[in-house]
Scaffold this active site. Sequence first.
Site, mmCIF file in Angstrom:
data_model
loop_
_atom_site.group_PDB
_atom_site.id
_atom_site.type_symbol
_atom_site.label_atom_id
_atom_site.label_comp_id
_atom_site.label_asym_id
_atom_site.label_seq_id
_atom_site.Cartn_x
_atom_site.Cartn_y
_atom_site.Cartn_z
ATOM 1 C CG HIS A 150 13.971 -69.005 19.383
ATOM 2 N ND1 HIS A 150 14.393 -69.737 18.299
ATOM 3 C CD2 HIS A 150 12.611 -69.008 19.345
ATOM 4 C CE1 HIS A 150 13.327 -70.160 17.615
ATOM 5 N NE2 HIS A 150 12.231 -69.741 18.232
ATOM 6 C CD GLU A 151 10.279 -68.275 22.240
ATOM 7 O OE1 GLU A 151 10.452 -69.490 22.090
ATOM 8 O OE2 GLU A 151 9.551 -67.629 21.481
ATOM 9 C CG HIS A 154 9.812 -65.631 17.470
ATOM 10 N ND1 HIS A 154 9.783 -65.892 16.118
ATOM 11 C CD2 HIS A 154 10.035 -66.830 18.084
ATOM 12 C CE1 HIS A 154 9.988 -67.192 15.904
ATOM 13 N NE2 HIS A 154 10.140 -67.780 17.081
ATOM 14 C CE1 TYR A 165 5.232 -70.304 14.558
ATOM 15 C CE2 TYR A 165 7.210 -69.104 13.915
ATOM 16 C CZ TYR A 165 6.596 -70.092 14.660
ATOM 17 O OH TYR A 165 7.340 -70.859 15.511
ATOM 18 C CD GLU A 174 10.767 -71.050 15.078
ATOM 19 O OE1 GLU A 174 11.736 -71.656 15.578
ATOM 20 O OE2 GLU A 174 10.028 -70.293 15.724
ATOM 21 C CG ASP A 242 6.964 -77.322 12.704
ATOM 22 O OD1 ASP A 242 6.621 -76.615 13.673
ATOM 23 O OD2 ASP A 242 8.101 -77.285 12.193
ATOM 24 C CG HIS A 247 9.571 -75.134 15.224
ATOM 25 N ND1 HIS A 247 8.199 -75.072 15.287
ATOM 26 C CD2 HIS A 247 10.030 -74.156 16.040
ATOM 27 C CE1 HIS A 247 7.848 -74.109 16.129
ATOM 28 N NE2 HIS A 247 8.935 -73.532 16.596
HETATM 29 C C1 LIG Z 1 7.258 -77.996 18.688
HETATM 30 C C2 LIG Z 1 8.521 -77.207 18.715
HETATM 31 C C3 LIG Z 1 8.736 -76.007 19.353
HETATM 32 C C4 LIG Z 1 10.026 -75.665 19.058
HETATM 33 C C5 LIG Z 1 10.770 -74.459 19.451
HETATM 34 O O1 LIG Z 1 11.726 -74.109 18.793
HETATM 35 N N1 LIG Z 1 10.339 -73.785 20.554
HETATM 36 C C6 LIG Z 1 10.963 -72.551 20.947
HETATM 37 C C7 LIG Z 1 12.144 -72.816 21.853
HETATM 38 F F1 LIG Z 1 12.681 -71.654 22.184
HETATM 39 F F2 LIG Z 1 11.725 -73.467 22.939
HETATM 40 F F3 LIG Z 1 13.063 -73.553 21.232
HETATM 41 N N2 LIG Z 1 10.588 -76.626 18.306
HETATM 42 O O2 LIG Z 1 9.671 -77.585 18.081
HETATM 43 ZN ZN LIG Z 2 10.384 -69.824 17.520
#
Ligand SMILES: Cc1cc(C(=O)NCC(F)(F)F)no1
Ligand SMILES: [Zn+2]
Length: 336
Positions: A150-151, A154, A165, A174, A242, A247
């Site tokens: 996920h990161e 991004h 974003y 997201e 948010d 998210h």
């Molecule tokens: C507040 C909040 C942050 C996240 C999120 O998705 N964080 C990234 C993850 F990779 F940790 F999921 N969801 O609600």
């Molecule tokens: Zn994210």
Amino acid sequence: EPVQARGMDIFGTLQSFQAVKDPETGTHYLFDGTRSEGVHTFKANRMPENAFIILSALLGMTGFEVESRNNFFYDPSAVSAHVNAGKVYDYYKKVHGRDSLDGEGMKLVSTVHIGSKWNNAAWNGKQMLYGDGDGTRMISLSGGLDVIGHEMTHGVITNTADINYENESGAINESIADILGAFAENKTGEDLWLLGEDIWTPTTPGDGLRSMSDPGSVYIGGYTESGYYPDHYSKRYIGELDKGGVHINSSINNKAAHLITDGGTHYGVSVTGIGKTKAEKIFYRALTHYLTASSDFSQMRQAAIQAARDLHPDRNGQPSAEVNAVMAAYDAVGVQ
Ligand SMILES: Cc1cc(C(=O)NCC(F)(F)F)no1
Ligand SMILES: [Zn+2]
């Protein structure tokens, strides 16, 4: 010079990976030079997360080298971040032919132990950052391969469509991070569609931060009146929280991706799934060829349809099964 090093990951599994030995001190660093310009993993000194996220984005601060003794690393969070970053690098290279986040082999930098018991992870425009979790709600987030996917996605988004974003665009940002992060983890069954299942509530199996296949099943207290992730555009969150629900509303596009992949009937609309191998290429092509910074849900639908048509052209003027699946999935979640 490069050496094979070892260390335990956060699940106690012994991992073997590339490190580098400093000739002067003989100390080994978590640098893997086998993947283009390398994978370099650091540790923060539990500096407050907001400060670290900003300072590393502005000043390129990465934290400190991770300790090792006799070529063994004793920081499981760092070992997990290092090994999992390599796995996601391999996913983008082998499945999508992309060399790192920028497509030109850029170095992958991760820092663990951000903040204190921080239940989150982040991409700050330059690198990945991971919290340790509070031990109850989350454990070290670098242990979640879909979280790292996920990161790092991004990071791919930053280097391609660079989608804003916030609001609908942010929800698409997201969602693409969730979708390609899940496909990078490449699990099967329900675990494919849960985000962070490996690092979420260690004493409760079968749950995760979010569910892509059944968003409405996960309570997200504290965000909205209803408290549940929407699984239809008519239920989208509209408000300030948010960053306009990035998210929260991501779950609408996540559900579309689930239907495109596995098929199903949603609010009376039936979709015939086309499988992960085709779905991941459609979303990657939509991201790299059609989405832009201001893309909203409707433009996400159009981008996915066009990408599907590129990859699976009409025959005799008829849309392919793949294009039909994309259209039906977006119909099912109420996005035109
Ligand atoms: C507040 C909040 C942050 C996240 C999120 O998705 N964080 C990234 C993850 F990779 F940790 F999921 N969801 O609600
Ligand atoms: Zn994210």
